[in-house]
Scaffold this active site. Sequence first.
Site, PDB file in Angstrom:
ATOM      1  N   SER A 141       1.135  -1.467  -0.046  1.00  0.00           N
ATOM      2  CA  SER A 141       0.038   0.155  -0.493  1.00  0.00           C
ATOM      3  C   SER A 141       0.846   1.473   0.164  1.00  0.00           C
ATOM      4  O   SER A 141       2.215   0.885   0.468  1.00  0.00           O
ATOM      5  CB  SER A 141      -0.734   0.647   1.699  1.00  0.00           C
ATOM      6  OG  SER A 141      -1.504   1.352   1.654  1.00  0.00           O
ATOM      7  N   TYR A 154      -1.827  -0.768  10.827  1.00  0.00           N
ATOM      8  CA  TYR A 154      -1.851  -1.368   8.977  1.00  0.00           C
ATOM      9  C   TYR A 154      -0.391  -0.788   8.532  1.00  0.00           C
ATOM     10  O   TYR A 154       0.198  -1.464   7.713  1.00  0.00           O
ATOM     11  CB  TYR A 154      -3.455  -0.694   8.971  1.00  0.00           C
ATOM     12  CG  TYR A 154      -3.362  -0.727   7.174  1.00  0.00           C
ATOM     13  CD1 TYR A 154      -4.149  -1.812   6.718  1.00  0.00           C
ATOM     14  CD2 TYR A 154      -3.466   0.147   6.519  1.00  0.00           C
ATOM     15  CE1 TYR A 154      -4.039  -1.813   5.326  1.00  0.00           C
ATOM     16  CE2 TYR A 154      -3.053   0.052   4.335  1.00  0.00           C
ATOM     17  CZ  TYR A 154      -3.869  -1.136   4.672  1.00  0.00           C
ATOM     18  OH  TYR A 154      -4.029  -1.761   2.879  1.00  0.00           O
TER      19      TYR A 154
HETATM   20  P1  NAD Z   1     -11.442  -6.399   1.147  1.00  0.00           P
HETATM   21  O1  NAD Z   1     -12.331  -5.707   1.955  1.00  0.00           O
HETATM   22  O2  NAD Z   1     -12.611  -6.426  -0.231  1.00  0.00           O
HETATM   23  O3  NAD Z   1     -11.136  -8.217   0.191  1.00  0.00           O
HETATM   24  C1  NAD Z   1     -10.353  -8.229   1.290  1.00  0.00           C
HETATM   25  C2  NAD Z   1     -10.570 -10.203   1.036  1.00  0.00           C
HETATM   26  O4  NAD Z   1      -9.004 -10.380   2.502  1.00  0.00           O
HETATM   27  C3  NAD Z   1     -11.297 -10.921   1.030  1.00  0.00           C
HETATM   28  O5  NAD Z   1     -11.576 -11.283   0.132  1.00  0.00           O
HETATM   29  C4  NAD Z   1     -11.288 -10.949   2.578  1.00  0.00           C
HETATM   30  O6  NAD Z   1     -12.233 -12.698   2.300  1.00  0.00           O
HETATM   31  C5  NAD Z   1      -9.932 -11.274   2.653  1.00  0.00           C
HETATM   32  N1  NAD Z   1      -9.885 -12.161   3.681  1.00  0.00           N
HETATM   33  C6  NAD Z   1      -9.551 -11.108   4.495  1.00  0.00           C
HETATM   34  N2  NAD Z   1      -9.100 -11.495   6.006  1.00  0.00           N
HETATM   35  C7  NAD Z   1      -8.798 -12.962   5.915  1.00  0.00           C
HETATM   36  C8  NAD Z   1      -8.065 -14.129   6.248  1.00  0.00           C
HETATM   37  N3  NAD Z   1      -7.476 -13.969   7.675  1.00  0.00           N
HETATM   38  N4  NAD Z   1      -7.555 -14.555   5.387  1.00  0.00           N
HETATM   39  C9  NAD Z   1      -7.984 -15.074   4.429  1.00  0.00           C
HETATM   40  N5  NAD Z   1      -8.865 -13.988   3.766  1.00  0.00           N
HETATM   41  C10 NAD Z   1      -8.876 -13.400   4.216  1.00  0.00           C
HETATM   42  O7  NAD Z   1     -10.288  -5.283   0.985  1.00  0.00           O
HETATM   43  P2  NAD Z   1      -9.400  -4.811  -0.703  1.00  0.00           P
HETATM   44  O8  NAD Z   1      -9.471  -3.314  -0.247  1.00  0.00           O
HETATM   45  O9  NAD Z   1      -9.313  -6.023  -1.947  1.00  0.00           O
HETATM   46  O10 NAD Z   1      -7.837  -5.079  -0.108  1.00  0.00           O
HETATM   47  C11 NAD Z   1      -6.931  -6.022  -0.908  1.00  0.00           C
HETATM   48  C12 NAD Z   1      -5.319  -5.580   0.148  1.00  0.00           C
HETATM   49  O11 NAD Z   1      -5.016  -4.564  -0.668  1.00  0.00           O
HETATM   50  C13 NAD Z   1      -5.508  -5.708   1.321  1.00  0.00           C
HETATM   51  O12 NAD Z   1      -3.802  -6.317   1.597  1.00  0.00           O
HETATM   52  C14 NAD Z   1      -5.054  -3.923   1.504  1.00  0.00           C
HETATM   53  O13 NAD Z   1      -4.212  -4.083   2.557  1.00  0.00           O
HETATM   54  C15 NAD Z   1      -4.767  -3.800   0.321  1.00  0.00           C
HETATM   55  N6  NAD Z   1      -4.929  -2.162  -0.454  1.00  0.00           N
HETATM   56  C16 NAD Z   1      -5.779  -2.191  -0.160  1.00  0.00           C
HETATM   57  C17 NAD Z   1      -6.957  -0.853  -1.145  1.00  0.00           C
HETATM   58  C18 NAD Z   1      -7.818   0.576  -0.887  1.00  0.00           C
HETATM   59  O14 NAD Z   1      -7.947   1.452  -1.258  1.00  0.00           O
HETATM   60  N7  NAD Z   1      -8.555  -0.887  -0.855  1.00  0.00           N
HETATM   61  C19 NAD Z   1      -5.587   0.394  -1.312  1.00  0.00           C
HETATM   62  C20 NAD Z   1      -4.048  -0.094  -0.835  1.00  0.00           C
HETATM   63  C21 NAD Z   1      -4.320  -1.425   0.012  1.00  0.00           C
END
Ligand code: NAD
Length: 258
Positions: A141, A154
Amino acid sequence: MTTTLSGKTALVTGSTSGIGLGIALSLAKAGANLILNGFGDASAVIAEVQQFGGKVGHHPADVSDPAQIADMLAYAERDFGGVDILVNNAGIQHVAAVEDFPVERWDSIIAINLSSVFHATRLSLPGMRSKGWGRIVNIASVHGQVGSVGKAAYVAAKHGVIGLTKVVGLETATSNVTCNAICPGWVLTPLVQKQIDDRIASGIDPQQAQHDLLAEKQPSLDFVTPPQLGELVLFLCSEAGSQVRGAAWNIDGGWLAQ
Ligand code: NAD
């Protein structure tokens, strides 16, 4: 992107939603077999990924538990002949000031967002080395490079992911295995929608809440999308990406340029 990944197997953690699902779809479209992971009913997601014709499976491992990660990698070996592309994507968020931060939320964010990357990597690398090719892509991120108030766990975990990426990038530098991190800015997924909803709950109009969230950090005033992240993963899997090693690649609408 015309990368052909047919014959390769990709494991994307946290791919039942958001960014992970977008990346899984891009990899499947490029011909890879997919092992999905994440919570919730996976049947609709499996069907969506299957439309591209490759083999698709789902393993329900809770990646906060190293034993369940090991079980997932054993399943990959048994049913798919191992993992060629590992995308460490599963992640959660919790927002609170450091002195109020619930200890159990700190522990689960470190376990899911950081330690799971270590466990999946250490268990996938031997197979990649023996096959002579592999790609590890860690979804970090912008918060792996800068802080924001309220996000102690985080930000600490994502900085850790970038550090781990550098070490694995160096330890694999003379091989055909690469390890890199991608650093997205705001992507409109359930993880971010929850932060917008918190603003709406404090009485702000929904459109204004979304605008304010972007305007505070992301100069483009627009979200990064899961398909854009999928294309970047495809590039890192391509021959053209083979000398990108140990990098932390921003895709953030200008967030880190400030
Ligand atoms: P999201 O909540 O849409 O998806 C998260 C996924 O992780 C889901 O499929 C959920 O079931 C799974 N998950 C959560 N806990 C889990 C566990 N203990 N075991 C197995 N699976 C688990 O979130 P997202 O926004 O798609 O985030 C995905 C990644 O991208 C994360 O690492 C997040 O930190 C990173 N990220 C997101 C953003 C953003 O703006 N959305 C920005 C930078 C980084």
